[in-house]
Write an enzyme that holds these catalytic residues in place. Sequence first.
Site, short mmCIF file in Angstrom:
data_model
loop_
_atom_site.label_atom_id
_atom_site.label_comp_id
_atom_site.label_asym_id
_atom_site.label_seq_id
_atom_site.Cartn_x
_atom_site.Cartn_y
_atom_site.Cartn_z
CG LEU A 222 -3.20 -7.74 -16.57
CD1 LEU A 222 -4.02 -7.41 -15.34
CD2 LEU A 222 -2.40 -9.01 -16.37
CG LEU B 122 -10.73 -5.82 -11.39
CD1 LEU B 122 -10.56 -4.32 -11.61
CD2 LEU B 122 -11.53 -6.10 -10.12
CG HIS C 253 1.87 -1.79 -15.20
ND1 HIS C 253 1.62 -3.04 -14.66
CD2 HIS C 253 2.85 -1.95 -16.11
CE1 HIS C 253 2.42 -3.92 -15.25
NE2 HIS C 253 3.17 -3.29 -16.14
NE ARG D 62 -8.02 -12.84 -6.94
CZ ARG D 62 -7.59 -14.09 -7.02
NH1 ARG D 62 -6.37 -14.41 -6.59
NH2 ARG D 62 -8.35 -15.02 -7.55
N GLY E 34 0.78 -1.25 0.00
CA GLY E 34 0.00 0.00 0.00
C GLY E 34 0.80 1.28 0.00
CB SER E 35 4.22 2.30 -0.93
OG SER E 35 4.39 1.93 -2.28
CG ASN E 36 1.63 3.38 -5.80
OD1 ASN E 36 1.97 4.46 -6.32
ND2 ASN E 36 2.29 2.25 -6.01
CG ASN F 61 -3.56 -0.69 -12.45
OD1 ASN F 61 -3.40 -0.85 -11.23
ND2 ASN F 61 -2.87 -1.39 -13.34
NE ARG G 20 -11.21 -13.60 -12.28
CZ ARG G 20 -10.32 -14.00 -13.17
NH1 ARG G 20 -10.42 -13.64 -14.41
NH2 ARG G 20 -9.31 -14.77 -12.80
C1 GRF Z 1 3.39 -0.97 -7.49
O1 GRF Z 1 4.64 -1.18 -8.07
C2 GRF Z 1 2.34 -0.76 -8.55
O2 GRF Z 1 2.83 -0.10 -9.68
C3 GRF Z 1 1.94 -2.16 -8.90
O3 GRF Z 1 1.98 -2.87 -7.70
C4 GRF Z 1 2.89 -2.24 -6.80
C5 GRF Z 1 2.11 -1.93 -5.57
O4 GRF Z 1 2.92 -1.40 -4.56
N1 GRF Z 1 0.65 -2.18 -9.55
P1 GRF Z 1 2.25 -0.72 -3.29
O5 GRF Z 1 1.33 -1.78 -2.68
O6 GRF Z 1 1.49 0.47 -3.76
O7 GRF Z 1 3.38 -0.37 -2.39
#
Ligand code: GRF
Length: 213
Positions: free
Chosen positions: A149, A98, A114, A96, A16-18, A112, A70
């Site tokens: 995806l 979707l 990525h 997951r 969850g750092s984002n 999202n 799902r």
């Molecule tokens: C990040 O690298 C994001 O780009 C990818 O999964 C990772 C999630 O990291 N989709 P965090 O849980 O947000 O730290």
Amino acid sequence: MTDARPAIGVLISGRGSNLQALIDAAANPAFPARIALVLSNTPDAYGLERAKAAGIPTAVISHRGYGGDRAAFDAAMDRALREAGCQFLCLAGFMRILSEGFVEAWRGRAINIHPSLLPAYRGLDTHARAIADGAKEHGCTVHFVTPGLDEGPAITQALVPILPGDTEDALAARVLAREHDIYPKALGWLAQGRAVLDGDRALIDGKPGPVRL
Ligand code: GRF
């Protein structure tokens, strides 16, 4: 006082750092969105602690409870998000895939992040694959969620050079720092109606994406 900003649901599966970057951005009342619900498919996702520490409601809907159905799992998530009043959705390390029905229901309202310069390196292990290929440039992308995806139109990207001798971890850390910068910006644009999904392209202030940050 009630918070009139658009309500965001954040889907997580892990650290969850984002999510934290979004929480920190939304802590500023001038940020154009608020986080109304953090939803995890795993009960031990550290991101849940981050949400609780910030006083944000959390929910756990385990995919394991749905025996591989799902659509039923996604319907349960959809219900929780709607009950919390969510208007937009951020996937932040949500692991997951979707269902098409869920993606259609949130079309143009779900984004999202990525860790690659899409369309390069969809899927997992992006940093190791880029290094193994001898790529010189890497980075991260925020894109609209569509059924394929990591295929949705890109809103914004940040470029991160691959340095001689780079390890996967070192590169991942540099990319992650940029993720934390671009994700709140993209969410702000989405919530303000400045980033929109127009057919198969993203428009930002009326111009095709991605914006390079
Ligand atoms: C990040 O690298 C994001 O780009 C990818 O999964 C990772 C999630 O990291 N989709 P965090 O849980 O947000 O730290």
